[in-house]
Design an enzyme around this catalytic site. Structure first.
Site, mmCIF file in Angstrom:
data_model
loop_
_atom_site.group_PDB
_atom_site.id
_atom_site.type_symbol
_atom_site.label_atom_id
_atom_site.label_comp_id
_atom_site.label_asym_id
_atom_site.label_seq_id
_atom_site.Cartn_x
_atom_site.Cartn_y
_atom_site.Cartn_z
ATOM 1 N N ASP A 58 0.832 -1.202 0.000
ATOM 2 C CA ASP A 58 0.000 0.000 0.000
ATOM 3 C C ASP A 58 0.867 1.252 0.000
ATOM 4 O OD1 ASP A 58 -1.932 1.915 0.265
ATOM 5 O OD2 ASP A 58 -2.752 1.185 2.159
ATOM 6 N N ASP A 265 -1.870 4.994 -5.754
ATOM 7 C CA ASP A 265 -2.187 4.273 -4.514
ATOM 8 C C ASP A 265 -2.363 2.788 -4.794
ATOM 9 O OD1 ASP A 265 -2.988 3.451 -2.015
ATOM 10 O OD2 ASP A 265 -4.995 4.313 -2.166
#
Length: 407
Positions: A58, A265
């Site tokens: 992440d 992201d």
């Protein structure tokens, strides 16, 4: 819950030990996919003796964390995860006075919350897609190579004992937590560099259309054959942003000439556009499609736009036959990101093609995993620059020359 490694992955984890690793950088295999798993993840080991965990990579999160039992008891609100929940002993808690606690709260933008226990550094984090996690900061041996204490380092990470999913309910998931690769000072890469496990504060990931891929940590990325680099947006200290961009569908501008900030992201499975921009894009895309494609509802992605054709979609190759428009984000200075149909569509179990670009209420664009498939994406924190290049993500490159595409 499984007590160890699932049999299908055991051999791959053994191969991970053979991937190119030096004193200054490492390459790790990725598992998972956009659909149906919804995560790309690495296998790591935590503790002594080492225990296995799967962590979702992440780049939108500064904190590495695992779901865990709180205060030696049961988890307050946890998902059903692949491995037994982590348990933090009293001596593994990071004290509130520790500098790492201050760094954590600076990263999440909230004041320190030490709670009733003076030796506990509590936190609460909100993720871009709407979920959240509460827990306490702990430290333990973290083995970036699974099932081994080789290259292990004592890392501060989150013990998350209360999860709130965007759906509002706890779920069965295929990961035990998150590998925080963001820009903050508490993220895994920053800590590894401080501990001299790696030499460079850099990340590169390559997500395969077929599932899996690879993650590069700590390598000097400046020599990769990218013709253009985008500087990291200076006003975005927590997220990776190459700046503002305009959206195009083939030669047609969507949303006019006003650019919108873009965030890269890997923690988001899909790509998200501001509501107004998404509303303008959908009818333009619809107008380009063949009449043989019909809009349908698909239980895999309820509420999202899906199409069917007389024969079912079975692969990415089928998408290319029916969907022709190429989207692109133009960042200026000749830096663009082309988005072919396979980077904005998924093929579901029902054999439909579903639009993987969703609308949200924020004013920025989130580029998620679906759009970054088939790209080597580079986050060069040392030089404050971002780059991407078309690459074969099915196997790690043995050398830099193995990646031959360009922006």
């Amino acid at each position: 819950m499984a007590a160890g490694w699932p049999p299908a992955i055991s051999l791959l984890l053994l191969l991970a030990l053979l991937l190119p690793v030096t004193a200054s950088s490492m390459v790790l295999p990725l598992f998972g996919n956009v659909y149906p798993v919804g995560h790309f993840y690495v296998a790591v080991g935590i503790g002594e003796p080492v225990k296995p965990y799967f962590l979702h990579i992440d780049t939108g999160s500064n904190l590495t964390w695992v779901e865990c039992h709180a205060d030696g008891g049961s988890c307050n609100k946890c998902n059903t995860v692949p491995h037994p929940l982590y348990r933090a002993t009293q001596n593994k808690r990071v004290p509130c006075a520790d500098a790492r606690c201050a760094s954590l709260h600076q990263d999440v933008g909230k004041p320190k919350n030490c709670g009733a226990a003076p030796q506990t550094c509590n936190y609460e984090i909100q993720f871009l897609e709407g979920s959240s996690s509460r827990g306490m900061l702990v430290h333990d041996k973290f083995s970036i190579l699974p099932k081994s204490n080789a290259h292990a380092a004592d890392i501060a990470f989150g013990c998350g004992y209360e999860q709130v999913e965007a759906s509002g309910r706890n779920e069965k998931v295929q990961v035990d937590g998150v590998l925080g690769l963001g820009r903050g000072s508490i993220d895994l890469v920053s800590q590894l560099k401080q501990l001299k496990v790696i030499a460079k504060n850099t990340i590169g990931h390559c997500l395969s259309y077929k599932g899996g891929g690879f993650l590069i940590i700590g390598k000097d990325m400046s020599t990769f054959p990218l013709k253009k680099w985008a500087p990291m947006a200076p006003g975005q200290p927590r997220y990776y942003s190459p700046g503002r961009a305009t959206l195009h569908l083939d030669a047609r501008s969507i949303g006019g000439a006003d650019p919108v900030e873009v965030i890269l992201d890997s923690g988001s499975t899909y790509t998200y556009l501001p509501n107004a921009l998404h509303k303008q894009l959908v009818p333009v895309l619809q107008a380009t499609l063949r009449k043989s494609l019909q809009v349908v509802k698909d239980p895999s992605l309820p509420g999202e736009l899906c199409w069917k054709r007389p024969e079912k979609f079975r692969s990415v190759d089928d998408l290319k036959k029916e969907f022709k428009p190429v989207m692109s984000f133009n960042f200026g200075n000749e830096v663009t990101m082309a988005i072919p149909p396979e980077n904005y569509l998924v093929v579901t179990k029902q054999g439909n093609a579903c639009f993987g670009i969703f609308a949200h209420n924020a004013k920025y664009i989130i580029l998620g995993d679906i759009t970054m498939q088939g790209l080597l994406v580079i986050y060069d924190n040392d030089r404050k620059q971002l780059g991407w290049v078309r690459a074969d993500c099915n196997k790690p490159p043995k050398s830099i020359s193995a990646i031959t595409s360009r922006i």
